[in-house]
Scaffold this motif. Structure first.
Motif, short mmCIF file in Angstrom:
data_model
loop_
_atom_site.label_atom_id
_atom_site.label_comp_id
_atom_site.label_asym_id
_atom_site.label_seq_id
_atom_site.Cartn_x
_atom_site.Cartn_y
_atom_site.Cartn_z
N PHE A 151 115.37 30.07 37.44
CA PHE A 151 114.80 29.98 38.76
C PHE A 151 115.87 30.14 39.84
O PHE A 151 115.53 30.87 40.94
N SER A 152 116.81 29.65 39.83
CA SER A 152 118.04 29.58 40.91
C SER A 152 118.46 31.38 41.00
O SER A 152 118.91 31.31 41.93
N LEU A 153 118.18 32.10 39.97
CA LEU A 153 118.46 33.55 40.37
C LEU A 153 117.36 34.34 41.10
O LEU A 153 117.48 35.51 40.90
N ARG A 154 116.13 33.59 41.14
CA ARG A 154 115.01 34.58 41.40
C ARG A 154 115.07 35.01 42.87
O ARG A 154 114.09 35.56 43.48
#
Lengths: 358, 352
Positions: A151-154
């Motif tokens: 999620f942190s890369l979304r």
């Protein structure tokens, strides 16, 4: 369908040409609202006919020499690499560049493709270079990030470059053209994807868009054509430089849609004469770009590019003296870029306040 | 429809995990019947799994797994499709195709039925190109090639270890995305196969997957999931991150794209959330771990790479949660079990 953002006042279309711009007639419904920058290569006394109704500025070799003076030496002559002069003089945030033998393609449903609108969508939406999404562009309609995508890369990263593709005549090198003269690209691949960080690619300049503010100074198309030992490696060179810098600065490069219809197959024998040095030099160039590490202190595109130029001279200079010249030209280009694109004025120093009167 | 050619008939096993029935195989019959099936029956071993007539198969339930592996059977998950990797271990073939029992034959945009296995085989038999991105995607496909600027020394490619297929209809979303977009269906047929570049991880989905057992089999462990475990639905993800690191290290390729299957069943997002939720925040540590993992030069076999990876998992992820200690141990157990069942396979220490 009206675009949410069509960037009419923020985008220039740069077209290199030596003959005429009749191809623009087919593009009229999509391009006419945009400003064109035409870079006329070859004989400056030739008059280039621009179809009626287009708003444009045109530069021939005399103009290039006049505008740049001594730095004009970095702009190629008798090669479509000269197009990067258009990137230099533009005052807009975005550039779309297209070749004059590229026409409107159709998607499998028969609908005409507005290539520029797709490039704009690509540039305005984030890229995802840090992990591969198996459903390709997660920001496309009907798609998303798949299970397992952290999620942190979304949120993704800003997109610097949008690299489009070509139906009909594919962008092959001369040996491949000679071996497969009849091959045509008929495969419409309905995807946009981010080229992962750390991976190089062959960037083709015939259907390309980019954010000048994010990556413009790295979009130098090198020394090609007249007086040079090599041709048809202009966009390749810019692509490798730009990708290394994008990876370093945390910017994204997309490839895939949109397609244009590439109508003209260039002469493979002529191409071989231009390319042949590149074919074996690239065996040294690729490992060079794959292994180069830019220092943390390089925080702007220009700083990255100057550092790259130094490394080119140092590491590729031994391959051929051409790379010494190219390294110098890269620096000249940055000088020219900085001169024509000075940083925004800093605020005028405040007048010193007088002592407050009681 | 012309009779499909059945490539690699005697060199490929199809591994299917199931708890209910294999009716879905009826639709696949023209494409899959000549191949040997390995069915891994999860859940209650007293249940009888009906296999459609005419298929040649071996079936393993939990009792079989316990019997065959003895104490090492604790590395095989229970009540989770992760148990499918038992099928990889017992196979004697060079290639594996694994598919879920809610995956059906898809149609391409022209309406033609997609022979997914045939495409996987093509993918596995053609080289990969992980070192440089080809903008026309798979250069070995008909009507395509390497583009201008692609260095000639890289055009032979490297052997392909894994072929990762995709899904039309129900996309493989995580629980939060399923909850937010319950109606989204994947209707976009992307006509491409591409190599995932070296140094780049990806989320590997196990529902439509094929691989070369000789090249990468021992790394295809699907982890500790399901019953008695704090996590589920990260089995294929875990295997995918491990295999990609190892493939990158050993110079092997991983492809993704075609073939599509038609995924018919949307799993319950609330159930999924309960299974996944730890994974959702653990993956924030897991991903950087795999992105930074470096395998030493002397790891030249898959098993050696995998054992080394398990050490690093214990060392670096153990502090995230004790689960990773258990998982690292299970990774070693898996390799021991693999080598015991595959004593003459590549990389195996010769059985005493």
């Amino acid at each position: 369908m009206a675009l949410v953002a069509d960037l009419q006042d923020e985008l220039d279309i740069v077209i290199p040409t030596i003959r005429n711009l009749d191809f623009l007639e087919q593009w009229r419904p999509f391009f006419q609202p945009y400003h064109l920058i035409i870079v006329q290569d070859g004989d400056p006394s030739n008059a280039i006919r621009v179809p009626n109704g287009f708003d444009y500025e045109l530069y021939n070799r005399d103009h290039v020499n006049k505008v740049l003076g001594p730095t004009a030496s970095c702009i190629s002559f008798k090669d479509s690499a000269c197009r990067c002069f258009g990137f230099l003089v533009s005052k807009k945030k975005y550039i779309f560049t297209i070749d004059d033998d590229c026409f409107v393609a159709k998607d499998p449903s028969g609908k005409e493709i507005n290539a520029l609108a797709q490039h704009i969508r690509n540039l305005l939406k984030p890229s995802t270079p840090l992990l591969f999404n198996t459903l390709y562009d997660p920001f496309a309609e009907g798609a998303d990030f798949v299970r397992g995508y952290p999620f942190s890369l979304r949120e993704g990263l800003p997109t610097a470059i949008s690299h489009g593709l070509w139906l009909n005549i594919p962008d092959y090198d001369a040996p491949t053209q000679l071996v497969k003269p009849r091959e045509r690209n008929t495969r419409y691949v309905d995807a946009v994807m981010t080229i992962p960080k750390g991976t190089l690619f062959p960037m083709c300049g015939m259907n390309l868009a980019f954010n000048r503010e994010l990556i413009g100074p790295a979009m130098y198309f090198g020394l090609m054509g007249d007086g040079q030992p090599i041709g048809r490696y202009d966009d390749m060179w810019a692509g490798w430089c730009a990708k290394v810098i994008c990876d370093h600065l945390g910017l994204g490069v997309k490839t895939g849609l949109p397609y244009i219809w590439h109508s003209k197959a260039s002469n493979p024998f002529v191409n071989l004469k231009k390319e042949y040095k590149g074919i074996y030099w690239q065996e040294d160039m690729i490992p060079f770009f794959q292994s180069i590490i830019l220092p943390k202190e390089c925080k702007t595109v220009q700083q990255c590019y100057i550092m790259l130029a130094k490394s080119v001279k140092e590491k590729l200079g031994p391959v051929d003296p051409y790379f010494q010249k190219l390294g110098d030209a890269m620096v000249t280009w940055i000088d020219a870029w900085n001169e024509l694109n000075p940083p925004p004025q800093t605020a005028a120093p405040a007048h010193p306040n007088g002592v407050k009167k009681n | 429809m012309a009779t499909p050619t059945h490539l690699l008939k005697d060199e490929l096993d199809i591994v299917i995990p199931t708890i209910r029935n294999l009716d879905f195989l009826e639709m696949w019959r023209p494409f899959l019947q000549p191949y040997h099936l390995i069915i891994v029956q999860d859940g209650d071993p007293t249940k009888t799994i009906k296999v459609p007539e005419g298929f040649d198969y071996e079936l393993y339930n939990r009792n079989d797994i316990n019997r065959m592996l003895g104490p090492r059977s604790n590395c095989i998950s229970f009540k989770d499709s992760a148990c499918r990797c038992f099928g990889y271990m017992v196979s004697k073939k060079k290639y594996i195709f694994t598919i879920d029992d809610d995956c059906f034959v898809a149609q391409d945009p022209s309406g033609k039925l997609v022979n997914a296995l045939e495409q996987h085989i093509k993918n596995l038999l053609c080289p990969s190109t992980p070192f440089f991105f080809n903008t026309l995607y798979d250069p070995f496909r008909e009507g395509a090639d390497f583009v201008r600027g692609y260095p000639f020394s890289l055009r032979e490619g490297v052997p392909t270890a894994v072929s990762h297929g995709l899904w039309l209809n129900i996309p493989d979303y995580d629980a939060p995305t399923q909850l937010v977009k319950p109606l989204e269906r994947n209707t976009r047929y992307v006509d491409a196969v591409l190599t995932i570049p070296k140094g780049t991880l990806f989320p590997m989905c196990g529902m439509n997957l094929a691989f070369d057992r000789d090249l990468i089999g021992p790394a295809m462990y699907f982890g500790l999931m399901g019953d008695g475990q704090p996590i589920g639905r990260y089995d294929d993800m875990w295997a995918g991150w491990c295999i990609k690191v190892i493939c990158d290290h050993l110079g092997l390729g991983v492809k993704t794209g075609l073939p599509y299957i038609y995924h018919s069943k949307a799993s319950n997002p609330f159930v999924n959330l309960r299974k996944e939720y730890k994974g959702i925040f653990w993956q924030e540590e897991i991903i950087p771990f795999f992105q930074a993992a470096v395998l030493p030069k002397d790891c030249t076999t898959v098993q050696a790479c995998y054992i080394e990876l398990s050490k690093q998992v214990k060392d670096k992820l153990g502090k995230v949660d004790p689960y990773f200690d258990k998982l690292a141990d299970a990774m070693v157990t898996w390799i021991e079990a693999w080598d015991e069942l595959n004593p003459s396979g590549p990389g195996a220490k010769i059985a005493k």
